[in-house]
Scaffold this motif. Structure first.
Motif, mmCIF file in Angstrom:
data_model
loop_
_atom_site.group_PDB
_atom_site.id
_atom_site.type_symbol
_atom_site.label_atom_id
_atom_site.label_comp_id
_atom_site.label_asym_id
_atom_site.label_seq_id
_atom_site.Cartn_x
_atom_site.Cartn_y
_atom_site.Cartn_z
ATOM 1 N N PHE A 158 0.814 -1.216 0.000
ATOM 2 C CA PHE A 158 0.000 0.000 0.000
ATOM 3 C C PHE A 158 0.847 1.266 0.000
ATOM 4 N N GLN A 159 0.232 2.329 -0.520
ATOM 5 C CA GLN A 159 0.865 3.645 -0.435
ATOM 6 C C GLN A 159 0.815 4.129 1.014
ATOM 7 N N ARG A 184 -0.523 6.373 2.723
ATOM 8 C CA ARG A 184 -1.586 7.372 2.595
ATOM 9 C C ARG A 184 -2.790 6.906 3.412
ATOM 10 N N VAL A 214 -6.477 6.214 4.749
ATOM 11 C CA VAL A 214 -7.779 5.938 4.137
ATOM 12 C C VAL A 214 -8.824 6.629 5.023
ATOM 13 N N GLN A 265 -13.626 2.641 -5.336
ATOM 14 C CA GLN A 265 -13.112 3.946 -4.859
ATOM 15 C C GLN A 265 -11.593 4.047 -4.978
ATOM 16 N N GLY A 266 -10.979 3.034 -5.635
ATOM 17 C CA GLY A 266 -9.524 3.053 -5.779
ATOM 18 C C GLY A 266 -8.783 2.521 -4.559
ATOM 19 N N ILE A 267 -9.540 1.890 -3.663
ATOM 20 C CA ILE A 267 -8.941 1.353 -2.427
ATOM 21 C C ILE A 267 -8.831 -0.170 -2.554
ATOM 22 N N TYR A 312 -4.614 2.396 -0.153
ATOM 23 C CA TYR A 312 -4.480 2.702 -1.575
ATOM 24 C C TYR A 312 -3.322 1.867 -2.120
#
Ligand SMILES: Cc1cc2nc3c(=O)[nH]c(=O)nc-3n(C[C@H](O)[C@H](O)[C@H](O)COP(=O)(O)O)c2cc1C
Length: 188
Positions: A16-17, A19, A21, A128-130, A165
């Motif tokens: 994962f990035q 970033r 959630v 949702q791009g997750i 992400y």
């Protein structure tokens, strides 16, 4: 995204990035995900969301649990650190709990519904791009893990969803075409 595309393109994500959630978004997605078929409408689930500094609880428990696997103190420390860091690299954990009915039929049907819910959540998140991976590691039944997350007697952790992400999306693992698995009965 079309449902067909969503189903086929979703992957289990392990990297994962760095970033966050948004917890509000996850709550909203879970609120949609609970719309599963559920025999007798038992709705046996609840969720523990762990993120930010809260992740240290899981990371430390995993360090200790995994460290016990190695006899050599140096290797044990190394392995423990590796798992600690691996857990700290996960932006969010959504631990899905299910109240276990003493009746086996209800328990099995509840597991089926809870699995549907997890996949619903997985697809909604992907839209949702997750990304996420459904983890079913032994830690889920570890006493220290259960205590740290406030899992009650009679509750089973069905999965620890590692959510974030995606940094990397793994290649698809081919499926056996359903056409090869269908038995058609159309005569007496
Ligand atoms: C009940 C269940 C338990 C799983 N447990 C794990 C796990 O502990 N670790 C893991 O890496 N993946 C786990 N997975 C994910 C599968 O390995 C993954 O779905 C499979 O490899 C297919 O990849 P895909 O989801 O990208 O299509 C689990 C999936 C399910 C449905």
């Amino acid at each position: 995204m079309q449902l067909t595309q969503l189903l086929k393109e979703r992957r289990s994500v392990h990297r994962f990035q760095d970033r966050e959630v948004p917890i509000e978004l996850v709550t909203e997605l879970l609120d949609t995900a609970v719309w599963v078929p559920n025999h007798k409408m038992t709705q046996p689930w609840r969720f523990v969301i762990v993120h930010g500094e809260g992740r240290k609880r899981i990371a430390e428990i995993s360090r200790t649990a995994v460290g016990k696997r190695e006899r050599d103190p140096e290797k044990s420390k190394e392995l423990g650190q590796k798992f600690h860091d691996k857990f700290m690299a996960v932006p969010m954990f959504v631990v899905v709990l299910m109240k276990e009915s003493p009746a086996i039929t209800v328990r099995e049907e509840d597991y089926a519904s809870t699995s549907c819910l997890i996949h619903n959540f997985s697809l909604l998140a992907w839209e949702q791009g997750i990304g996420l991976v459904w983890e079913s590691y032994p830690l889920l039944s570890d006493n220290a893990f259960r205590t740290a997350l406030g899992i009650q007697p009679g509750e089973r952790a069905i999965g620890s969803l590692h959510v974030g992400y995606p940094e990397q999306i793994p290649a698809a693992q081919p499926r056996i075409p359903a056409a090869e698995l269908i038995t058609i009965i159309e005569s007496t």
